[in-house]
Write a protein that holds these residues in place. Structure first.
Motif, PDB file in Angstrom:
ATOM      1  N   SER A 264      48.274  45.405  44.238  1.00 47.93           N
ATOM      2  CA  SER A 264      48.647  44.016  43.926  1.00 47.93           C
ATOM      3  C   SER A 264      49.997  44.008  43.230  1.00 47.93           C
ATOM      4  O   SER A 264      50.428  45.022  42.692  1.00 47.93           O
ATOM      5  CB  SER A 264      47.588  43.330  43.048  1.00 47.93           C
TER       6      SER A 264
ATOM      7  N   ARG B 108      45.818  35.693  35.656  1.00 45.64           N
ATOM      8  CA  ARG B 108      44.966  36.058  36.801  1.00 45.64           C
ATOM      9  C   ARG B 108      43.858  37.005  36.352  1.00 45.64           C
ATOM     10  O   ARG B 108      43.997  38.221  36.395  1.00 45.64           O
ATOM     11  CB  ARG B 108      45.782  36.729  37.907  1.00 45.64           C
TER      12      ARG B 108
ATOM     13  N   ASN C 193      39.826  42.901  35.185  1.00 43.11           N
ATOM     14  CA  ASN C 193      41.275  43.126  35.188  1.00 43.11           C
ATOM     15  C   ASN C 193      41.999  41.815  34.949  1.00 43.11           C
ATOM     16  O   ASN C 193      41.649  40.789  35.545  1.00 43.11           O
ATOM     17  CB  ASN C 193      41.736  43.680  36.541  1.00 43.11           C
TER      18      ASN C 193
HETATM   19  O1  AKG Z   1      43.568  44.084  39.516  1.00 39.86           O
HETATM   20  C1  AKG Z   1      44.148  44.348  40.576  1.00 39.86           C
HETATM   21  O2  AKG Z   1      44.999  43.632  41.063  1.00 39.86           O
HETATM   22  C2  AKG Z   1      43.831  45.599  41.353  1.00 39.86           C
HETATM   23  C3  AKG Z   1      42.525  46.192  40.988  1.00 39.86           C
HETATM   24  C4  AKG Z   1      42.276  47.466  41.682  1.00 39.86           C
HETATM   25  O3  AKG Z   1      42.851  47.760  42.698  1.00 39.86           O
HETATM   26  C5  AKG Z   1      41.317  48.403  41.142  1.00 39.86           C
HETATM   27  O4  AKG Z   1      40.795  48.185  40.019  1.00 39.86           O
HETATM   28  O5  AKG Z   1      41.072  49.418  41.821  1.00 39.86           O
END
Ligand code: AKG
Length: 296
Positions: free
Chosen positions: A220, A229, A118
């Protein structure tokens, strides 16, 4: 494997306190988990993949793009299944401290489920609404967990992962809205009184591991800074925990035993799990489902 059985096995990389914190809070940060040489290789693999995304104009099953993405200025939300697209990511998921950490909290026999990388691009990078992971990919027990690795330093401005300490213990919320749409989102008004006091901000320098229990409520904020990030997320379970819906992020490595041995018997937690939509027709990523987030 159930927690009480996991605890019968000694931990190898986590301290007693870190392991207890994970089981108590449902989340933990381990700073310095990834050594400098490995981190550099992962960053190199990430850079190569970001470069490849320059040729992509719309989501293609590999990249989920952020608005404004262009060949000169790539902006990504996610590299879907990095383990499929670059050997460095599979080497990390299978041979490194990532699997060792999973073994400390899932038990000695560990199975790989899926991975994602991510991104939160500078001055953008969408917020992630509060949600619980496991209803998107139910298993027969609640051993599944995610080892997240910050590939760059992540402080408050970068939109670190936030978790609600202890929220993995009570019954889970629905990931559907009142009209029956899958939204992978928990409205704040549905959370318990005083929940804000239990929010932990899981910040850490590059190379930190963020451990997330599959039931813990997390999310987040957007990235308010000029720094990217990137967060690599590897999902594992105990070998005896069996997924029973289509994996939303399939890969050739799904089900690979990365520590210990395969199971002969499955483990079943008596608490059932809400079921997701049928992912066999494809999975678009969480942003499309979360109310208020634009399509990815
Ligand atoms: O990337 C993020 O900040 C959150 C990721 C997340 O919560 C997820 O992939 O389930």
């Amino acid at each position: 494997m159930l927690m009480e059985d996991v605890l019968k096995h000694p931990a190898t990389v986590l301290s007693k306190a870190q392991r207890e914190q994970f089981f108590e809070d449902g989340c933990a940060v381990i700073e310095g988990a990834v050594d400098a040489a490995r981190l550099k290789r992962l960053q190199g693999a990430m850079d190569e993949m970001v470069d490849l995304s320059r040729e992509v104009a719309e989501d293609d099953g590999r990249f989920i793009l952020e608005e404004g993405h262009s060949p000169d200025d790539p902006r990504l939300r996610r590299l879907v299944s990095p383990v499929t697209h670059h050997p460095e990511f599979w080497a990390f998921a299978s041979e490194s401290v990532s699997a060792d950490i999973a073994a400390d909290v899932c038990g000695p026999d560990v199975k790989f489920y899926h991975a994602k990388l991510n991104f939160k691009w500078p001055r953008g990078g969408h917020k992630f609404d509060w949600h619980q992971d496991v209803p998107a990919w139910p298993h027969t027990d609640y051993s599944p967990m995610t080892v997240g690795i910050y590939l760059e330093d992540c402080g408050e401005p970068q939109g670190p992962l936030l978790a609600i300490r202890g929220s993995h213990k009570p019954p889970m919320h629905s990931m559907y809205d009142r009209d029956g749409n899958w939204v992978l989102r928990i409205p704040e008004e549905d959370l318990y009184e005083g929940w804000r006091d239990d929010v932990v901000s899981l910040t850490g320098p590059a190379g930190s591991a963020v451990l997330i229990n599959c039931r813990v409520i997390h999310g987040s904020q957007a990235n308010r800074s000029d720094r990217m990030r990137p967060m690599l997320l590897n999902v594992y379970s105990s070998a005896d925990s069996m997924p029973y819906v289509t994996n939303p992020i399939p890969s050739p490595y799904e089900g690979a035993i990365v520590r210990g041995k395969p199971a002969r018997f499955s483990c079943h937690d008596p608490r059932g799990c809400e079921l997701p939509p049928d992912w066999s027709a494809g999975y678009v990523g969480p942003w499309k489902h979360q109310t208020g987030a634009e399509a990815g």
